[in-house]
Design a protein around this motif. Structure first.
Motif, PDB file in Angstrom:
ATOM      1  N   ASN A 151      -2.707  -6.141  -5.024  1.00 47.96           N
ATOM      2  CA  ASN A 151      -3.076  -7.100  -3.761  1.00 47.96           C
ATOM      3  C   ASN A 151      -4.267  -7.456  -3.962  1.00 47.96           C
ATOM      4  OD1 ASN A 151      -1.948  -7.655  -0.972  1.00 47.96           O
ATOM      5  ND2 ASN A 151      -3.700  -6.656  -0.410  1.00 47.96           N
ATOM      6  N   GLU A 152      -4.508  -8.615  -3.680  1.00 43.42           N
ATOM      7  CA  GLU A 152      -5.849  -9.128  -3.552  1.00 43.42           C
ATOM      8  C   GLU A 152      -6.846  -8.585  -4.620  1.00 43.42           C
ATOM      9  OE1 GLU A 152      -7.253  -9.442   0.380  1.00 43.42           O
ATOM     10  OE2 GLU A 152      -6.159 -11.514   0.635  1.00 43.42           O
ATOM     11  N   ASN A 203      -1.445 -12.244  -4.999  1.00 42.97           N
ATOM     12  CA  ASN A 203      -1.981 -13.153  -4.011  1.00 42.97           C
ATOM     13  C   ASN A 203      -3.470 -13.137  -4.180  1.00 42.97           C
ATOM     14  OD1 ASN A 203      -2.374 -10.359  -3.406  1.00 42.97           O
ATOM     15  ND2 ASN A 203      -2.400 -10.532  -1.318  1.00 42.97           N
ATOM     16  N   ARG A 246     -10.109   1.144   0.708  1.00 40.85           N
ATOM     17  CA  ARG A 246      -9.091   0.515  -0.238  1.00 40.85           C
ATOM     18  C   ARG A 246      -9.595   0.160  -1.687  1.00 40.85           C
ATOM     19  NH1 ARG A 246      -6.454  -4.594   2.441  1.00 40.85           N
ATOM     20  NH2 ARG A 246      -8.288  -5.889   2.508  1.00 40.85           N
ATOM     21  N   ASP A 265      -3.856 -16.199  -0.294  1.00 39.03           N
ATOM     22  CA  ASP A 265      -4.291 -15.615   1.191  1.00 39.03           C
ATOM     23  C   ASP A 265      -5.310 -16.533   1.888  1.00 39.03           C
ATOM     24  OD1 ASP A 265      -2.479 -13.734   0.360  1.00 39.03           O
ATOM     25  OD2 ASP A 265      -3.960 -12.241   0.195  1.00 39.03           O
ATOM     26  N   PHE A 297       0.140 -11.860   7.204  1.00 42.69           N
ATOM     27  CA  PHE A 297      -0.203 -10.708   7.405  1.00 42.69           C
ATOM     28  C   PHE A 297      -0.408 -10.463   9.041  1.00 42.69           C
ATOM     29  CE2 PHE A 297      -3.105  -6.990   8.162  1.00 42.69           C
ATOM     30  CZ  PHE A 297      -2.430  -6.114   7.390  1.00 42.69           C
ATOM     31  N   HIS A 310      -5.779  -6.381  14.171  1.00 37.85           N
ATOM     32  CA  HIS A 310      -5.277  -7.539  13.476  1.00 37.85           C
ATOM     33  C   HIS A 310      -4.349  -8.436  14.097  1.00 37.85           C
ATOM     34  CE1 HIS A 310      -4.433 -10.338  10.145  1.00 37.85           C
ATOM     35  NE2 HIS A 310      -5.624  -9.905   9.543  1.00 37.85           N
ATOM     36  N   TRP A 342     -11.717  -8.396  10.494  1.00 40.77           N
ATOM     37  CA  TRP A 342     -13.062  -8.032   9.672  1.00 40.77           C
ATOM     38  C   TRP A 342     -14.147  -8.959   9.804  1.00 40.77           C
ATOM     39  CZ3 TRP A 342     -12.947 -12.521   6.734  1.00 40.77           C
ATOM     40  CH2 TRP A 342     -11.447 -13.121   6.448  1.00 40.77           C
ATOM     41  N   VAL A 352      -8.374 -12.070  13.221  1.00 38.38           N
ATOM     42  CA  VAL A 352      -8.364 -10.994  12.041  1.00 38.38           C
ATOM     43  C   VAL A 352      -9.224  -9.883  12.707  1.00 38.38           C
ATOM     44  CG1 VAL A 352      -8.186 -12.586  10.177  1.00 38.38           C
ATOM     45  CG2 VAL A 352     -10.339 -12.017  11.002  1.00 38.38           C
ATOM     46  N   TYR A 407      -7.342 -17.018   5.507  1.00 41.81           N
ATOM     47  CA  TYR A 407      -7.714 -16.623   7.089  1.00 41.81           C
ATOM     48  C   TYR A 407      -9.035 -17.684   7.374  1.00 41.81           C
ATOM     49  CZ  TYR A 407      -4.924 -12.737   6.171  1.00 41.81           C
ATOM     50  OH  TYR A 407      -4.014 -11.951   5.901  1.00 41.81           O
ATOM     51  N   GLU A 433      -0.694 -14.776   2.481  1.00 41.14           N
ATOM     52  CA  GLU A 433      -1.185 -14.124   3.906  1.00 41.14           C
ATOM     53  C   GLU A 433      -1.913 -15.189   4.655  1.00 41.14           C
ATOM     54  OE1 GLU A 433      -3.327 -10.652   3.523  1.00 41.14           O
ATOM     55  OE2 GLU A 433      -2.101  -9.911   1.936  1.00 41.14           O
ATOM     56  N   GLU A 484      -7.087  -1.851  10.705  1.00 43.40           N
ATOM     57  CA  GLU A 484      -6.592  -3.362  10.852  1.00 43.40           C
ATOM     58  C   GLU A 484      -5.748  -3.245  12.358  1.00 43.40           C
ATOM     59  OE1 GLU A 484      -4.994  -4.455   7.331  1.00 43.40           O
ATOM     60  OE2 GLU A 484      -7.110  -5.376   6.581  1.00 43.40           O
ATOM     61  N   PHE A 524       0.840  -1.310  -0.019  1.00 47.29           N
ATOM     62  CA  PHE A 524      -0.135   0.027  -0.007  1.00 47.29           C
ATOM     63  C   PHE A 524       0.942   1.290  -0.182  1.00 47.29           C
ATOM     64  CE2 PHE A 524      -2.549  -3.290   1.836  1.00 47.29           C
ATOM     65  CZ  PHE A 524      -3.715  -3.445   0.895  1.00 47.29           C
TER      66      PHE A 524
HETATM   67  C1  GLA Z   1      -6.141  -9.044   3.201  1.00 48.26           C
HETATM   68  C2  GLA Z   1      -5.269  -7.949   2.652  1.00 48.26           C
HETATM   69  C3  GLA Z   1      -4.363  -7.546   3.833  1.00 48.26           C
HETATM   70  C4  GLA Z   1      -4.940  -7.331   4.990  1.00 48.26           C
HETATM   71  C5  GLA Z   1      -5.501  -8.724   5.462  1.00 48.26           C
HETATM   72  C6  GLA Z   1      -6.150  -8.640   6.766  1.00 48.26           C
HETATM   73  O1  GLA Z   1      -5.451 -10.360   3.132  1.00 48.26           O
HETATM   74  O2  GLA Z   1      -4.395  -8.374   1.616  1.00 48.26           O
HETATM   75  O3  GLA Z   1      -3.892  -6.518   3.210  1.00 48.26           O
HETATM   76  O4  GLA Z   1      -6.044  -6.535   4.936  1.00 48.26           O
HETATM   77  O5  GLA Z   1      -6.534  -9.105   4.434  1.00 48.26           O
HETATM   78  O6  GLA Z   1      -6.680 -10.001   7.231  1.00 48.26           O
END
Ligand code: GLA
Length: 679
Positions: free
Chosen positions: A162-163, A261, A124, A286, A358, A371, A328, A326, A288, A320, A368, A58
């Motif tokens: 990213n993602e 990712n 974002r 990634d 992450f 997190h 979220w 987490v 979670y 990640e 975050e 970022f």
């Molecule tokens: C995603 C994003 C990270 C962060 C994580 C938090 O994987 O790529 O930047 O926000 O979630 O779990």
């Protein structure tokens, strides 16, 4: 001393980005910290054994706080510091989130929701994937990054954006409408072909000019399902095209592997990763734990197997994951004692050779800040850091695993397109959900110790003994032929409700359901008979189902069980048809867990696939080299278990026998010489 391994020449020990050890890595956001903290961070990274650090994910707003030239001075410094410390860099292109000025100067880059409202900066990914201006600005940054760091000795991996698509995959703005039309013209050629594919004779939807074709913006009634399906396809392709544009610039200036990712997870369905996978130099995921699901650990196993499927069996990277909670989910559960190691090994067991987190240091502000991180707010004094240290030392002991492969005798046909299409509006029941169905079959096989490869429709399945096809609502001819070929070649094939119903245009295959598999299954379904939300049905075998039943007419199949009650009473419910040297089974309801497990046992017996009755809360997965088996046993239970694997346990360093119990919550990675060598 660890037993030496040998690998066949077709199995390169490690892909280009790796080192021959299990990589421990993390995201690091140095822009959130004063430079004085960087020295401590790098010293602690070395102490922990971190050897791959993702930076500049970022970073755009710091590199270009105003329109104009880039300031790379801080990025230069952190790259040099990491390099001097011997830490490799996974370098983000930094384009994931533009700086606030972009929305002021170019508001047309902002993405739009289906109802026409804008998504604003402040979060974002506030950008439209079809925005020409956004792409131009992002590519300027990527070009500058590639020119500056393309040959930097610290850079081991390029991390595009990213993602991609996490928040902005579906955009309904005018730029997206134009790009959608271009995509549709390429797919269909003529407006007539589009009208035919979308069935626009229905509800006065016929298009007389391309200009009238729009993304599926919010409507008062159900929309056109074929339009929705094509919009999902377009949106996946559009972001893939964006990824390709960044990757092309990086490859022009650098020979470092390029990837991004992915999010192979339960709550994101927008990208068809099977079409993305060939564009990535290696697959990174990634993941979670999702505590909104009934069984988050089963979903982890599913995600890891699917990621291996995307990697076509090659080693892959967890780019990640989290050390603990987490930030979220509605309730963000901390990991219980030992859970960090158990979940990490769940990925390694299924083919991951790199584990990254992450993030490195927990943020103190921003969305975050609660997190978890390798270095939590409590610093090195707390339990969190101790767990990170323990994990690192276990991963060191697992280095012999690197480069070994998972071998599966069972496959599950997974399809993002079927997921999109099956969950459209106006279907016989909104209760039948694609992903939960796929999860439940995978979960039942996992409970029997059966490792499952996840494959795209159309993949050659003839090497598998057991093939499960859950709710593959939309199918191509190639996909249905591959499934039938698997049965003919000797596999036990299982097809579940609402499979093979429509073609790729979401048009019903006529002549009785399931049009694509009537012949294979030896049956016809005259009518779907879905059930009310709480209703259940009983089967003559003692099994129980819910959500779905069919009125099945068998033409050439054995009836394994019939409905004893419910709207399809007396109709066959489970059928089996010998096909070539294999069999084709159909189950027409959503079986409860016990019934599904019983069916899975029957299928395994039919297929000759051995089972280990470990249950839902134990993972047993074997990786193999030419000479050795390496079996991961992960006990998520709060009691010891007995597991029949003898050999050297890489985790404890002790030799274990079939009789050595595995304590509650413990893990074991047993390496032994293959008894089937040369078989
Ligand atoms: C995603 C994003 C990270 C962060 C994580 C938090 O994987 O790529 O930047 O926000 O979630 O779990």
């Amino acid at each position: 001393m660890t037993t030496p391994l040998t690998l066949t020449p077709e199995q390169p020990l490690v892909p280009g980005w790796a080192t021959g050890t299990i990589t421990l890595g993390c995201d690091y956001n140095p822009e959130q910290w004063d430079e004085s903290v960087w020295h401590d961070d790098i010293a602690l990274m070395r102490e922990l054994g971190v050897d791959l650090v993702a930076i500049n994910i970022f970073g755009w707003a710091q590199l270009q706080p105003q329109p104009g030239p880039f300031d790379f001075s801080r990025l230069d410094r952190i790259l040099s510091m990491l390099h001097e410390a011997g830490i490799r860099v996974n370098l983000g292109t930094g384009t994931s989130s533009p700086p606030p000025w972009l929305a002021r100067v170019h508001p047309e880059t902002l993405p739009q929701f289906a109802n026409g409202t804008l998504a604003w900066p402040g979060g974002r990914q506030a950008w439209c994937p079809s925005s020409v201006v956004f792409r131009q600005k992002a590519i300027e940054l990527v070009t500058a990054m590639a020119e500056r760091y393309g040959n930097h000795p610290a850079v081991a991996v390029w991390h595009v954006s990213n993602e991609l698509g996490c928040h902005n995959a579906l955009c309904y703005c005018d730029a997206s409408a134009r790009a959608f039309r271009t995509w549709l013209r390429a797919r269909y050629g003529t407006l007539d072909a589009l009208n035919s594919a979308w069935g626009t004779a229905f509800w006065s939807q016929r298009y007389g000019t391309w200009d009238d074709v729009l993304p599926p913006r919010a409507t008062r009634s159900a929309g056109n399902p074929a339009q929705l399906l094509d919009f999902k396809r377009f949106s996946s392709d559009e972001l893939l095209d964006y990824y390709r544009a960044e990757a092309a610039v990086l490859r022009e200036h650098s020979s470092v592997p390029v990837t991004t990712n992915l999010m192979v997870t339960a709550h994101i369905q927008t990208l068809d990763y099977f079409s993305w996978a060939p564009e990535l130099d290696f697959i990174a995921n990634d993941h979670y734990l999702d505590h909104r699901l009934a069984d988050p650990l089963a979903e982890l196993a599913f995600s890891a197997d699917l990621t291996r499927g995307l990697a076509a069996g090659q080693p892959w990277m967890v780019m990640e994951t989290s050390t603990s909670a987490v930030s979220w989910q509605p309730v963000n559960h901390a990991k219980r004692e030992g859970e960090l190691l158990r979940t990490v090994l769940g990925h390694v067991a299924r083919g991951a050779d790199s584990i990254c987190f992450f993030q490195w240091r927990a943020s103190r502000s921003g969305a975050e800040k609660f997190h978890s991180a390798l270095l939590p707010h409590s610093g090195t004094a707390g339990q969190g850091w101790a767990q990170s240290v323990e994990l690192s030392s276990v991963l060191d002991r697992l280095n012999p695993v690197v480069g070994s492969r998972v071998h599966a005798r069972a496959a599950l046909v997974f399809s993002w397109e079927a997921w999109w299409a099956a969950e459209g509006d106006s279907h016989p029941s909104s209760l039948l959900r694609y992903l939960p169905e796929a999860h439940r079959y995978h979960r039942a096989l996992r409970a029997l110790g059966i490792t499952v490869d996840m494959v795209a429709p159309g993949t050659d399945l003839t090497s598998y003994d057991l093939v499960v096809v859950p709710t593959l609502y939309t199918v191509t001819d190639a996909a249905s032929v591959a499934i039938a070929d698997a049965a003919a070649a000797g596999a036990t094939v299982l097809i579940t409700p609402f499979t093979g119903i429509v073609d790729e245009r979401d048009t019903v295959i006529a002549g009785g359901y399931p049009g694509a598999f009537r012949e294979l299954l030896g049956l016809t379904i005259d009518e779907f008979r879905p059930l009310a939300a709480e209703a259940t049905v009983s089967l003559s075998s003692g099994a129980h189902g819910s959500i779905w039943t069919d009125a099945v007419r068998v033409t050439d199949a054995e009836i394994v069980a019939s409905y004893s009650d419910g709207p399809a009473a007396a109709s066959p419910a489970i059928t089996r048809r010998p096909v070539g040297s294999g069999t084709a089974w159909y189950v027409s309801t959503v079986l409860d867990d016990d019934s599904l497990l019983r069916l899975a046992r029957d299928l395994a017996a039919d297929a000759g696939v051995p089972i280990v009755e470990v249950g839902y809360d134990v993972d047993v997965v074997t990786r193999q080299t030419d000479t050795h088996h390496i079996t991961f046993i992960i006990n998520h239970r709060s009691e010891p278990i007995a597991v029949p694997y003898a050999g050297l346990d890489l985790v404890s360093g002790e030799t274990v026998t079939d009789a050595t119990p595995l304590p509650a919550g413990a893990v074991r990675v047993v390496i032994s010489e293959r008894s089937d060598r040369g078989a």
